[in-house]
Scaffold this motif. Structure first.
Motif, PDB file in Angstrom:
ATOM      1  N   PHE A  51       0.869  -1.178   0.000  1.00 43.33           N
ATOM      2  CA  PHE A  51       0.000   0.000   0.000  1.00 43.33           C
ATOM      3  C   PHE A  51       0.907   1.230   0.000  1.00 43.33           C
ATOM      4  O   PHE A  51       1.559   1.538   1.004  1.00 43.33           O
ATOM      5  CB  PHE A  51      -0.908   0.002   1.230  1.00 43.33           C
ATOM      6  CG  PHE A  51      -1.878  -1.154   1.257  1.00 43.33           C
ATOM      7  CD1 PHE A  51      -3.012  -1.133   0.449  1.00 43.33           C
ATOM      8  CD2 PHE A  51      -1.638  -2.272   2.042  1.00 43.33           C
ATOM      9  CE1 PHE A  51      -3.899  -2.216   0.437  1.00 43.33           C
ATOM     10  CE2 PHE A  51      -2.517  -3.349   2.034  1.00 43.33           C
ATOM     11  CZ  PHE A  51      -3.643  -3.316   1.231  1.00 43.33           C
ATOM     12  N   ILE A  93      -7.835  -0.334   4.728  1.00 42.47           N
ATOM     13  CA  ILE A  93      -6.741  -1.280   4.474  1.00 42.47           C
ATOM     14  C   ILE A  93      -7.254  -2.701   4.726  1.00 42.47           C
ATOM     15  O   ILE A  93      -7.001  -3.614   3.933  1.00 42.47           O
ATOM     16  CB  ILE A  93      -5.529  -0.971   5.398  1.00 42.47           C
ATOM     17  CG1 ILE A  93      -5.064   0.494   5.221  1.00 42.47           C
ATOM     18  CG2 ILE A  93      -4.383  -1.948   5.168  1.00 42.47           C
ATOM     19  CD1 ILE A  93      -4.568   0.863   3.849  1.00 42.47           C
ATOM     20  N   PRO A 115      -0.862   6.240   2.883  1.00 41.88           N
ATOM     21  CA  PRO A 115      -1.876   5.231   3.221  1.00 41.88           C
ATOM     22  C   PRO A 115      -2.294   5.254   4.685  1.00 41.88           C
ATOM     23  O   PRO A 115      -3.445   4.957   5.017  1.00 41.88           O
ATOM     24  CB  PRO A 115      -1.179   3.914   2.862  1.00 41.88           C
ATOM     25  CG  PRO A 115      -0.222   4.295   1.776  1.00 41.88           C
ATOM     26  CD  PRO A 115       0.270   5.668   2.141  1.00 41.88           C
TER      27      PRO A 115
END
Ligand code: SF4
Length: 379
Positions: free
Chosen positions: A62, A75, A67
């Motif tokens: 990611f 996530i 992120p």
């Protein structure tokens, strides 16, 4: 052609604010747009365009953007979607990029339970003066807090990004940054040189004489000294910019240098299936719009021909300290290397930029400092 093992990349382009030197595909966080984007990522996975049916995923990354800024459930949902859509290896490396000041114990706990097992922190510097000059939204103390918080949550495979050549950086301040990073107990360090796009705010400030950057030769000396210092601290250099404790190299990033398949999702994300490279539409809103209207988000792509594959193999392998075995490469291709490449390698050896041991070649530290110049020869 199904691949035995491959990686997945998700581009999460949202940031708290824009750093002055940023040339990445990123935008300032906007909650409604981020929610729309998260749905579009799942939509792109469901489209399934270009992704293999067989094979096994052994790395998920990611990247961004930031992120860690996103609600942690994003996530978790994406990791679940990966598990639903692909076969994930039991020891799959699942990495997440984080910036200090955007983490919380709740987020870290949720990442952990989702399967995230590696976090790369954008520290850049342990000098608050340098961080402020670069327009970073955090302080050195916040980086230490992020490390402590992640460790408390059970995440111990941690990496720090550091940047050489920042405004206000001196030999002394860099040494402080490097020593703090090495002593922080992280398993991995990435040392990047500031790569300034003239159009970014810092580039404009430099052009207008409002900011001066450290001398390039001095920065090159600091890089060479850092390589030596980190080796003394037990970090193995495995790529021009990357250093790790034994066994802690980034499996995902190695895929790019070894030309292994990575399938990427999100705005501007680049995929490679072993033969073809493709890139998604880079605009965040346009990317969402395309997915929402059922279109493929790909903006362009090309099949890599043999000549291009050879040139990529040369310059990507030379980024790695293991270098490359020229005899093995020629045997795999079934034809000798082009004369022009052999002559160029001989010339670089004579200049002390490449060293050769039998048929294996690799960059020397001076060679790493002029790597782009060397790589131009193979493009
Ligand atoms: S955190 Fe990274 S991606 Fe975000 S603005 Fe700063 S440099 Fe760009």
């Amino acid at each position: 052609m199904p691949q035995a093992e491959f990686g997945l990349y998700f581009h999460l382009p949202f940031c708290l604010s824009r750093c002055r030197y940023c040339h990445f595909n990123s935008v300032v966080y906007d909650a409604p747009l981020e929610a729309r984007y998260a749905a579009a990522l799942l939509g792109e996975m469901n489209l399934g365009a270009g992704t293999p049916e067989g094979g096994r995923v052994n790395s998920v990354y990611f990247g961004g953007g930031t992120p860690s800024l996103l609600p942690a459930r994003r996530i978790a949902v994406l990791v679940d979607a990966c598990r639903g859509r692909f076969r994930l290896a039991d020891d799959c490396e699942i990495s997440l990029e984080a910036n200090p000041g955007t983490l919380s114990p709740e987020k870290a706990a949720l990442w952990c339970s989702a399967g995230v097992n590696r976090v790369s922190i954008g520290a850049q510097s342990f000098s608050d003066r340098e961080l402020a000059a670069a327009g970073r939204a955090h302080t050195a103390a916040m980086t230490f807090e992020a490390l402590a918080l992640l460790r408390k949550s059970g995440l111990d495979n941690l990496s720090l990004d550091l940047m050489l050549g920042l405004p206000q950086q001196t030999r002394r301040s860099w040494r402080h940054t490097l020593e703090a990073a090495a002593a922080s107990g992280v398993a991995h360090l990435s040392l990047y040189m500031l790569d300034l796009d003239e159009e970014c705010p810092l580039g404009t400030m430099v052009r207008e004489g409002k900011v001066t950057l450290p001398d390039e030769d001095e920065t090159a000396d600091l890089y060479a000294e850092s390589v030596e210092y980190l080796a003394g601290c037990g970090f193995e250099q495995y790529e021009i910019s990357n250093f790790s404790r034994p066994g802690r190299r980034s499996r995902h990033n190695l895929k790019y240098w070894r030309r292994e398949p990575v399938f990427a999702f999100g705005a501007g994300a680049c995929s490679f299936d072993g033969r073809r490279r493709s890139m998604n539409e880079s605009g965040v809103e346009e990317y969402c719009r395309r997915i929402e209207s059922g279109q493929n988000p790909e903006a362009g792509g090309e099949t890599v021909d043999d000549a291009r594959a050879l040139s990529e193999t040369l310059f990507l392998s030379l980024r790695l300290t293991e270098g490359l075995d020229l005899d093995r490469l020629a045997a795999a291709r079934g034809v000798p290397l082009p004369e022009a490449y052999v002559a160029a390698i001989d010339e670089f050896c004579a200049q002390g930029w490449i060293e050769r041991r039998r048929s294996r070649v690799r960059l020397t530290v001076p060679g790493m400092l002029v790597a782009n110049e060397i790589f131009q020869t193979f493009v």
